[in-house]
Design a protein around this motif. Structure first.
Motif, short mmCIF file in Angstrom:
data_model
loop_
_atom_site.label_atom_id
_atom_site.label_comp_id
_atom_site.label_asym_id
_atom_site.label_seq_id
_atom_site.Cartn_x
_atom_site.Cartn_y
_atom_site.Cartn_z
N PRO A 520 0.77 -1.25 0.00
CA PRO A 520 0.00 0.00 0.00
C PRO A 520 0.80 1.29 0.00
CG PRO A 520 0.12 -0.88 2.23
CD PRO A 520 0.82 -1.88 1.33
N GLU A 521 2.02 1.28 0.52
CA GLU A 521 2.65 2.56 0.87
C GLU A 521 2.94 3.43 -0.33
OE1 GLU A 521 6.56 4.28 3.21
OE2 GLU A 521 5.76 2.31 3.76
N GLN A 522 3.59 2.88 -1.36
CA GLN A 522 3.96 3.71 -2.50
C GLN A 522 2.72 4.19 -3.25
OE1 GLN A 522 8.47 1.98 -3.24
NE2 GLN A 522 6.90 1.49 -4.71
N HIS A 523 1.67 3.36 -3.28
CA HIS A 523 0.42 3.77 -3.91
C HIS A 523 -0.16 4.99 -3.19
CE1 HIS A 523 -4.03 2.64 -4.90
NE2 HIS A 523 -3.61 3.67 -5.62
N LEU A 524 -0.30 4.90 -1.88
CA LEU A 524 -0.88 6.02 -1.13
C LEU A 524 0.04 7.24 -1.16
CD1 LEU A 524 -2.37 4.11 1.94
CD2 LEU A 524 -3.54 4.89 -0.12
N TRP A 525 1.32 7.01 -1.16
CA TRP A 525 2.29 8.12 -1.20
C TRP A 525 2.18 8.86 -2.54
CZ3 TRP A 525 8.21 7.15 0.01
CH2 TRP A 525 8.82 8.38 0.29
N GLU A 526 2.04 8.11 -3.64
CA GLU A 526 1.90 8.75 -4.94
C GLU A 526 0.59 9.55 -5.01
OE1 GLU A 526 2.18 10.00 -8.96
OE2 GLU A 526 3.55 9.70 -7.28
N LEU A 527 -0.46 9.08 -4.36
CA LEU A 527 -1.70 9.86 -4.33
C LEU A 527 -1.48 11.19 -3.61
CD1 LEU A 527 -4.40 7.13 -3.63
CD2 LEU A 527 -3.61 8.04 -5.83
N ALA A 528 -0.63 11.18 -2.59
CA ALA A 528 -0.30 12.45 -1.92
C ALA A 528 0.46 13.37 -2.86
CB ALA A 528 0.52 12.16 -0.66
N PHE A 529 1.39 12.80 -3.65
CA PHE A 529 2.11 13.62 -4.63
C PHE A 529 1.16 14.20 -5.67
CE2 PHE A 529 6.19 10.96 -3.86
CZ PHE A 529 6.64 11.87 -2.92
N ILE A 530 0.18 13.40 -6.09
CA ILE A 530 -0.79 13.90 -7.09
C ILE A 530 -1.58 15.06 -6.52
CG2 ILE A 530 -2.92 13.29 -8.32
CD1 ILE A 530 -1.74 10.51 -8.77
N GLN A 531 -1.94 14.98 -5.25
CA GLN A 531 -2.68 16.08 -4.63
C GLN A 531 -1.85 17.37 -4.66
OE1 GLN A 531 -2.10 17.78 -1.45
NE2 GLN A 531 -3.85 19.09 -2.01
N ARG A 532 -0.55 17.24 -4.43
CA ARG A 532 0.30 18.43 -4.46
C ARG A 532 0.41 19.00 -5.88
NH1 ARG A 532 5.38 16.05 -0.94
NH2 ARG A 532 4.13 15.27 0.82
N ARG A 533 0.44 18.11 -6.86
CA ARG A 533 0.62 18.58 -8.24
C ARG A 533 -0.68 19.05 -8.86
NH1 ARG A 533 4.15 13.79 -8.50
NH2 ARG A 533 2.41 12.58 -9.33
N HIS A 534 -1.78 18.34 -8.60
CA HIS A 534 -3.04 18.58 -9.33
C HIS A 534 -4.24 18.78 -8.41
CE1 HIS A 534 -0.80 17.33 -12.87
NE2 HIS A 534 -0.53 16.17 -12.32
N GLY A 535 -4.00 18.95 -7.12
CA GLY A 535 -5.11 18.97 -6.18
C GLY A 535 -6.16 20.02 -6.49
N ALA A 536 -5.74 21.21 -6.84
CA ALA A 536 -6.70 22.29 -7.08
C ALA A 536 -7.63 21.96 -8.24
CB ALA A 536 -5.96 23.60 -7.36
N GLU A 537 -7.08 21.44 -9.33
CA GLU A 537 -7.92 21.14 -10.49
C GLU A 537 -8.79 19.91 -10.27
OE1 GLU A 537 -5.11 18.97 -13.64
OE2 GLU A 537 -4.07 20.59 -12.59
N LEU A 538 -8.39 19.06 -9.30
CA LEU A 538 -9.18 17.85 -9.02
C LEU A 538 -10.20 18.08 -7.91
CD1 LEU A 538 -6.34 15.16 -9.13
CD2 LEU A 538 -8.10 15.58 -10.87
#
Length: 633
Positions: A520-538
């Motif tokens: 689970p860890e890298q999957h959930l960690w990448e979701l955190a990275f996505i939030q930083r990169r694209h959170g506002a538009e999502l």
């Protein structure tokens, strides 16, 4: 760094599943299976399972609430996961982890020297009975041999004649091999980049013909390939190295002119220093180009460490007057001929480096030099690489050198060897060798510090396309039961053995889950990275409370950070600890012995030394427990 490596990984047995064995180095890449993208609910469930043994009931309840909020239909999880799934399906994407690795490695802002780079100490060179005498003594002989062997490897790699690795019938990704030569990490203010061949900016293999040689605070460009691309002979390489020694030893450079010190700084600070170098004089751009394009570094240290642990320490964090920690590969050769390698980690894991080293040490240097097509080109060109420095930059270098010296002094380390606890002994006791040593770490840590803490183990996943490693968390409910049984004075041997074997079985199953992509860890960690990169538009403008939950914070706050490098060509391997309380455990588990390098911040060194003492006892105790099993044949 990783569990799966060495001679076992270097087999070329035919793969299963009807695939035709590949012959070219990269022939398997397009046919490798993609890293599976876990389901969101499954990763969240595994995350709760993995962190639960480390939490109180109240902490677990708070984490469960954060996970439920994350998973809710209107929560952040589904939107972030959908974005990741869309990225994974995009044209040109090799893996859903394609953006994870740069964010993880190149995005870190602290220093990489000692914090991220790792080392291997090679076995001593075995002299060939008919070897040609080379000038310069054991240091020059060893360095020339390593250069010759590395050039043979490079030329075979350029021609794609390095056989693709196959492990247990599964072809392994060879993409990382493209980062072995002429690869340099470039500091950035917000995220680093990498200057590397096989890229749009530098198509195909490196065309550089020189290596960078360090000696007494000076850098030299040594031509190792002739104009036609064939290597210089061993004798010529040795002559070039002797010329370097003569020039450097005649006039050692002042320490505040050794620009390599700047590579030990935190990344944004180093980026600003690099910008100052470039702004000061155009000659500095030329010097940086010489450094960054060099095939690799050869560090001819002038001091012989007094013992094995000091040798390991020097390989990990030797003075940057003789290093460029941003280079992917730096061979370090000592005056007595001992040698090792320091590796920049962003593009290279232990599996790739170990198979590389195994090839370099597979035959006498003269044999590898001959195979490379080396021929006489005359005395190799040697040219100093110098920078134009003003007082501000010299002060910057002095400060960086002082800070890194103190950082190294604030790190404590131990080198251990256990000739009675090799992999063959574990197999004779009918238990997984890796599981046994990992359980010994847990028992020793509990007895030394009175608790079971979060433990990381790196698991190789190169069977996937562009695969690297997966993060395994070692502590399971079975580990808790095992440690409790071993510390219970009323527990009989049968109860302890049952708990030990149950914990070992759980360890093997979890490692298998990681290798299958079910972690689970890298999957959930990448979701955190996505939030930083694209959170506002999502529609996810803020980080989820999941990443502040007790489970996420406790599970990733390592007390032990572990990784294995099994190869007969490696004596020790090591890296720095990952936090102010962590013990880094780098272990070489061989058929006939177990060698371990421990590191930790000096303020908590007493805990590391207590752990080392308890570890010796734990290994002996577990060996005796299994050896007296009435069911053992």
């Amino acid at each position: 760094m990783t569990v799966q490596t060495g001679r076992e990984a270097a087999t070329t047995a035919a793969p299963t599943g009807g695939m035709v064995p590949a012959t070219g180095t990269f022939d398997n890449e397009d046919s490798l299976p993609r890293v599976p993208l876990p389901g969101l609910a499954e990763s969240c469930a595994r995350f709760l399972d993995w962190c639960a043994p480390l939490l109180t009931a109240e902490q677990l309840a708070a984490t469960e609430a954060a996970v439920a909020e994350f998973l809710a239909p209107d929560g952040p999880g589904p939107a972030l996961h959908a974005q990741l799934a869309a990225f994974d399906a995009s044209e040109g994407v090799h893996s859903w982890l394609d953006e994870f690795w740069p964010a993880r490695y190149l995005g870190r802002r602290d220093r990489i020297a000692l914090n991220a780079n790792f080392f291997f100490l090679f076995r001593d060179a075995v002299p060939a009975p008919t070897a040609e005498a080379l000038p310069g003594g054991p240091q020059v002989e060893r360095a020339a041999g390593l250069i010759a062997a590395a050039l043979d490897y490079k030329l075979r790699l350029d021609a794609e004649r390095i056989p693709p690795l196959v492990r247990r019938g599964q072809p392994q990704s060879m993409v990382q091999n493209r980062f072995l030569f002429s690869t340099t990490r470039i500091p950035g203010l917000e995220q680093d980049t990498v200057r590397v061949p096989y890229s749009a900016a530098w198509p195909g293999p490196s065309d550089a013909r020189h290596v960078l040689v360090f000696r007494r605070g000076q850098m030299f460009q040594l031509e190792v390939l002739g104009p036609d691309g064939t290597p210089h002979t061993l004798a010529e390489l040795a002559t070039g190295l002797v010329d370097v020694l003569a020039a450097a030893d005649l006039t050692p450079a002042p320490d505040d002119t050794a620009v390599g010190h700047l590579t030990t700084k935190a990344r944004a600070d180093w980026a600003r220093s690099r910008a100052a170098l470039l702004a000061l004089d155009p000659a500095n751009a030329v010097a940086l180009d010489d450094v960054e394009r060099a095939l690799f570094c050869v560090c001819l240290d002038h001091v012989t460490p007094p013992d094995r642990i000091a040798t390991c320490d020097q390989l990990l964090y030797g003075s940057a007057a003789g290093r460029w920690y941003d280079k992917a590969v730096s061979f370090v050769v000592l005056p007595n001929g001992q040698a090792g390698i320091n590796v920049e980690h962003c593009g290279l894991d232990g599996t790739t480096i170990l198979s590389f080293v195994d090839e370099l040490l597979a035959a006498p240097a003269a044999e590898l030099s001959a195979r490379s097509g080396a021929r006489a080109h005359g005395r190799p060109a040697v040219r100093p690489v110098t920078f134009v420095l003003d007082e501000a930059l010299r002060a910057d270098i002095r400060a960086a050198a002082q800070a890194f010296t103190q950082f190294g002094a604030d790190t404590a380390s131990v080198a251990l060897t256990f000739p009675e606890h090799g992999a063959d002994r574990s197999k004779a006791l009918r238990i997984s060798p890796d599981a046994l040593v990992q359980l010994a770490y847990q028992l020793a840590h509990h007895r030394a510090k009175g608790l079971i803490g979060a433990t990381y183990e790196s698991i190789a996943t190169r069977q996937w396309r562009y695969g690297r490693t997966e993060a395994m968390r070692v502590v399971t409910p079975e580990v808790l039961a095992f440690v409790a049984a071993m510390n219970d004075p009323t527990a009989d041997p049968a109860t302890r053995r049952e708990a030990l074997r149950a914990a070992a079985g759980a360890h093997v199953r979890r490692a298998g889950d990681c290798q299958r992509g079910d972690a689970p860890e890298q999957h959930l960690w990448e979701l955190a990275f996505i939030q930083r990169r694209h959170g506002a538009e999502l529609g996810v403008p803020a980080a989820s409370p999941l990443y502040e939950s007790p489970g996420w914070l406790v599970m990733r706050d390592d007390y032990l950070s572990t990784s294995s490098a099994p190869s007969e060509n490696i004596e020790y391997f090591g890296f720095g600890s990952t936090s102010g309380k962590c013990i880094g455990i780098a272990y070489v588990l061989l058929a006939d012995r177990l060698n371990i390098y421990l590191s930790t911040p000096r303020p908590v060194a007493a805990g590391m030394h207590a752990f080392a003492d308890r570890l010796r006892e734990a290994l002996a105790e577990l060996d005796q427990l299994l050896a007296t099993d009435p069911a053992r044949p």
